[in-house]
Design an enzyme around this catalytic site. Structure first.
Site, PDB file in Angstrom:
ATOM      1  N   SER A   1       0.736  -1.355   0.175  1.00  5.25           N
ATOM      2  CA  SER A   1      -0.027  -0.163   0.066  1.00  5.25           C
ATOM      3  C   SER A   1       0.694   1.427   0.166  1.00  5.25           C
ATOM      4  O   SER A   1       1.672   1.450  -0.934  1.00  5.25           O
ATOM      5  CB  SER A   1      -0.825  -0.017   1.190  1.00  5.25           C
ATOM      6  OG  SER A   1      -2.006   0.945   1.095  1.00  5.25           O
TER       7      SER A   1
ATOM      8  N   ASP B   1      10.815   5.072  -9.413  1.00  3.23           N
ATOM      9  CA  ASP B   1      10.449   5.631 -10.589  1.00  3.23           C
ATOM     10  C   ASP B   1      11.100   7.032 -11.014  1.00  3.23           C
ATOM     11  O   ASP B   1      11.371   7.285 -12.140  1.00  3.23           O
ATOM     12  CB  ASP B   1       8.915   5.873 -10.758  1.00  3.23           C
ATOM     13  CG  ASP B   1       8.213   4.803 -11.102  1.00  3.23           C
ATOM     14  OD1 ASP B   1       8.759   3.537 -11.436  1.00  3.23           O
ATOM     15  OD2 ASP B   1       6.916   4.896 -11.036  1.00  3.23           O
TER      16      ASP B   1
ATOM     17  N   LYS C   1      -0.506  -4.379  -3.492  1.00  2.00           N
ATOM     18  CA  LYS C   1      -1.623  -3.935  -3.036  1.00  2.00           C
ATOM     19  C   LYS C   1      -1.776  -2.738  -3.870  1.00  2.00           C
ATOM     20  O   LYS C   1      -1.131  -1.664  -3.681  1.00  2.00           O
ATOM     21  CB  LYS C   1      -1.425  -3.632  -1.715  1.00  2.00           C
ATOM     22  CG  LYS C   1      -2.467  -2.369  -1.191  1.00  2.00           C
ATOM     23  CD  LYS C   1      -3.978  -3.447  -0.745  1.00  2.00           C
ATOM     24  CE  LYS C   1      -4.797  -2.546   0.173  1.00  2.00           C
ATOM     25  NZ  LYS C   1      -5.196  -1.117  -0.469  1.00  2.00           N
TER      26      LYS C   1
END
Lengths: 426, 415
Positions: B309, B320, B334
């Site tokens: 999460s 990223d 998740k």
């Protein structure tokens, strides 16, 4: 405790407060008071007012309706099948009883269950029961049914996980041919370990021993590794039941456990049958299915044997109403003990209203494969001296069971009483 | 077929209207009822096609009145609602009955009335693992390594740790008396502690002497987490660290906003996560402006399969934007957003309302096979390393935590 993962992962959440334009409003607004703000979309009858400090109870029907419409409105995917929601609720309620004899079956499973009640089997050709053995010391848990739980969760929770035990076999069927016997426990199916609490108990014991410095860390880690390997491919008992009971093609590798010893078998799945009522040898096999009393009556009229020998073995899933009709054929009018629960509304005397005044003495052939309605019949007749029991000990599951099918085709069993001699007129 | 018919009619009387509904469908379709189907359903009560609410009501009443053991109506009702939500097949859409709901809200707010210490099971009672520096226990003199042997005059050895914690917790402002055994003390020490509202730190840090690096462990993303993170980081910066390891292992997530705030320490006004709801509604959460820190040293993030999460959003964003190297094993996967709906009886419903996508556009939702075994999903670490379970494990100690050691090694190559 990283090794036996608790359910934390499923409790993983992003808390967002909702609001009318849920995805349109500012993040900031949502997060400042994540819990309290989240209510403007819920129907006013259910919404919590923040200051509310009183305990409120909402009637079950209203509760269901409100939560259902909440889910239909909010859930990320469109909810189209409301009967599926109802079935889920039924599954949850039946599962919460934590009773190995009161079970929910999904549509496919229920179909299999119904077929077995009329003697038609697939898979290995055996009847199974869930049994709790020696695990009563673990506190009963409030978890919902096993279907809603992952194997890891079932292990980590203190739920009593029942074991799958063979209660009877179709004569000459695949399991019978493989040497499987009633009382055998299913240990693994196609190399999937069937979960039970033994592992948890063992791990907790190892942890205690490690804490008390009785075993070394590497020994503890050995147990830990073994558990990991097993739980990664574990099957819950009802999933194992499904594999054992369904299908007519292919082989199943099944490991059974008998008196603590394991036995590997390869079983070719096929159809097989549990015989219906009829004369077998010098006894009358009574299969407690619809209409069984007619054949029984006829047999009594024709039979010269004294006592009349009736075979109640391989008789684990009889129909209770059919049994009551058979009882009226076999016994005079009277009360034969009771189906008892733990309160007045569940105590129901087992009454024969217009019985057979000329009923002969009966000898029942019984053993551990005599369970449920058949077992009640045997015990009820014995209690009044109308029958002698020959063979072995009965299965120890003298329950009356209600079988209910709900609209989506799934269904459940519910134990409504356990046979008691006393309480009725003795 | 005379016999069959008689039996059939007879069974109608027994089975009542439920069976009628069942047979009626066949009759309407111009068929005789299938003998197999009816005989199979002998003795089976059927609930005719009815509204789902009616099915629920009938089953509830059947179990409540018909089951041979007494059932608490509330437990039955809640179990039914749990099952309703479970039927969606989404492990994150769940119903939390009143008690569980209270525990959940306590958890996410990080507050409870206690003395401000983390305990763990011990043969003598409860061993003190950490004492929060701004809590009352610290002020009263409780220290890590002490073992609590009595609570309010009662011996606690042999009791489960949860039970001991329960005895220590209580109303705000009340007193609790602890007797502790301290490694070098000759006699047990007794102390009185006033219970207070405790803000459990979700961030703990450590300066790693050997490598001169900083280690920050974030246990969950709660409201005070960002502030605690800043504080711990300032402490480490004073030591002139040469690299930072952020440990998100076993961090189940928490508040999305906290993840966004932490991201804002690294990048400003950049997409943290894109949420896509029903009907394609989309919302982008961006990091804030003006909170970027100076990062004169490389950063590594530890993840494992229990990182989920908000942890994945934070770690995935850092990956990223190339702000950190991920070390460990794949994360949970998740990739959905839940909302919590409080209900008037103090229970609550947690419902998945959207799916989320990382800044690079990837969807990391977990996929499992029929046996529940992980197939794909989660973040893929840049440097994959399993936790070595063979030795003694102590998270945060490079000598006893091979994943941390690996992260340190990776950071060294970046300096």
């Amino acid at each position: 405790m990283k090794e036996v993962k608790s359910s934390t992962v499923s409790v993983v959440i992003l808390v967002l407060a909702a609001g009318a334009g849920l995805l349109g409003i500012q993040l900031r607004d949502r997060v400042d008071a994540p819990i309290q703000q989240a209510n403007s979309m819920v129907s006013p009858t259910l919404v919590a007012s923040v200051e509310n400090d009183v305990t409120v109870s909402i009637a079950e029907g209203d509760y269901f309706r409100e939560i259902k419409s909440l889910v239909e409105r909010e859930y990320v995917e469109k909810v189209t099948d409301e009967q599926k929601l109802a079935a889920g609720a039924v599954r949850g309620m039946v599962g919460s009883l934590n009773d190995p004899n009161s079970l929910y079956y999904d549509k496919k499973q229920f179909n299999t269950f119904l077929n077995a009640r009329v003697g038609k089997y697939e898979g290995v050709g055996a009847e199974f029961a869930l049994v709790l053995r020696g695990e009563e010391n673990l506190a009963a848990s409030k978890e919902p049914d096993e279907g809603g739980m992952s194997a890891e969760e079932a292990l980590a929770s203190k739920a009593r996980v029942p074991r799958l035990m063979v209660t009877s076999l179709t004569p000459g069927g695949p399991a019978d041919q493989a040497g499987v016997k009633p009382g055998d426990l299913v240990y693994s199916v196609d190399n999937h370990w069937v979960i039970n609490t033994d592992m948890l108990v063992r791990f907790q014991k190892a942890q205690r021993e490690f804490a008390a410095k009785k075993i070394s860390l590497s020994e503890l880690n050995q147990v830990r590794k073994e558990i990991r390997a097993k739980t990664e491919r574990a099957l819950l008992p009802m999933r194992a039941w499904e594999r054992l009971m369904m299908g007519t093609k292919g082989n199943l590798a099944v490991t059974w456990e008998r008196n603590g010893k394991k036995r590997d078998t390869t079983i070719a799945k096929a159809t097989s049958e549990m015989p219906g009522s009829g004369v077998i040898g010098n006894a009358y096999r009574l299969a407690l299915r619809q209409g069984a009393e007619a054949g029984l009556k006829q047999y009594l009229q024709n039979s010269k044997a004294k006592p009349v020998r009736i075979d109640l073995r391989q008789n684990t899933n009889g129909d209770f109403a059919a049994m009551q009709k058979c009882l009226a054929v076999l016994a005079p009018t009277g009360t034969y003990g009771m189906m008892a629960g733990d309160r007045a509304e569940t105590n129901k005397p087992l009454v024969v209203k217009s019985g057979n005044a000329a009923a002969p003495m009966v000898e029942f052939l019984v053993d551990e494969t005599t369970r449920g309605a058949a077992e009640v019949l045997a015990l009820a007749m014995q209690s009044k001296g109308r029958a002698k029991l020959a063979g072995g000990k009965t299965g120890g599951a003298a329950f009356s069971t209600l079988v209910v099918q709900i609209p989506d085709g799934s269904g459940y069993t519910l134990v409504t009483g356990e046979y008691k001699v006393s309480g009725g007129a003795k | 077929m005379n016999v069959g018919k008689t039996i059939f009619v007879g069974s109608l009387a027994v089975l009542g209207s439920g069976a009628l509904g069942f047979v009626w469908r066949d009759l309407k379709q111009g068929k005789m009822p299938d003998a197999g189907a009816t005989s199979r359903l002998a003795g089976v009560r059927t609930v005719a096609k009815q509204s789902s609410e009616e099915v629920f009501r009938q089953t509830f009443s059947q179990i409540r009145h018909g089951y041979y053991r007494a059932v608490k109506p509330d437990s039955l009702k809640y179990a039914g609602i749990q099952g309703l939500m479970g039927s969606l097949g989404d492990p994150h859409t769940i119903f939390l009955p009143p008690r569980a709901a209270a525990a959940f809200s306590e958890e996410t707010r990080g507050n409870f009335y206690g003395v401000g210490a983390r305990l763990q099971g011990d043969t003598l009672g409860a061993a003190v693992r950490t004492v929060f520096e701004d809590g009352p226990a610290y002020a009263a003199g409780l220290r890590a390594g002490d073992v609590i042997i009595q609570v309010n005059g009662k011996k606690v050895s042999g009791q489960p740790i949860d039970d001991i914690v329960q005895q220590i917790k209580g109303k705000e402002g009340t007193l609790v008396t602890l007797v502790i055994a301290r490694p070098k003390a000759e006699k047990p020490i007794s102390m009185q502690i006033k219970r207070a509202r405790i803000v459990a730190p979700s961030v703990e840090s450590k300066y790693l002497e050997g490598s001169k690096m900083g280690y920050v462990s974030i246990s969950n993303f709660a409201e005070p987490t960002t502030e605690q993170f800043d504080k711990e980081l300032s402490r480490l910066d004073e030591k002139k660290i040469t690299g930072l390891v952020i440990d998100l292992r076993s961090n189940p997530g928490g508040l999305l906003d906290t993840a966004a705030e932490l991201m804002s320490r690294f990048v400003e006004n950049k997409t943290v996560v894109t949420m896509r709801g029903r009907d394609g509604r989309e919302e982008i959460v961006r990091s804030y402006s003006g909170a970027v820190r100076n990062w004169p040293y490389p950063v590594a993030v530890l993840i494992d399969e229990n990182s989920a999460s908000a942890s994945e959003i934070f770690a995935g964003g850092l990956q990223d934007y190339k702000k950190a190297t991920l070390v460990g094993t794949h994360s949970y996967g998740k990739a959905s957003v839940q909302n919590i709906y409080p209900i008037i009886d103090r229970s609550s419903a947690k419902i998945t309302i959207a799916k989320y996508y990382l800044p690079g556009g990837e969807f990391i939702g977990r996929k499992v096979d029929d046996d529940g075994i992980f197939v794909s999903g989660g973040l893929k670490p840049d440097v994959e390393v399993e936790l070595n379970l063979d030795g003694e494990i102590e998270f945060g100690n490079p000598a006893k935590d091979n994943q941390l050691q690996r992260a340190i090694d990776v950071l060294k190559t970046k300096n």
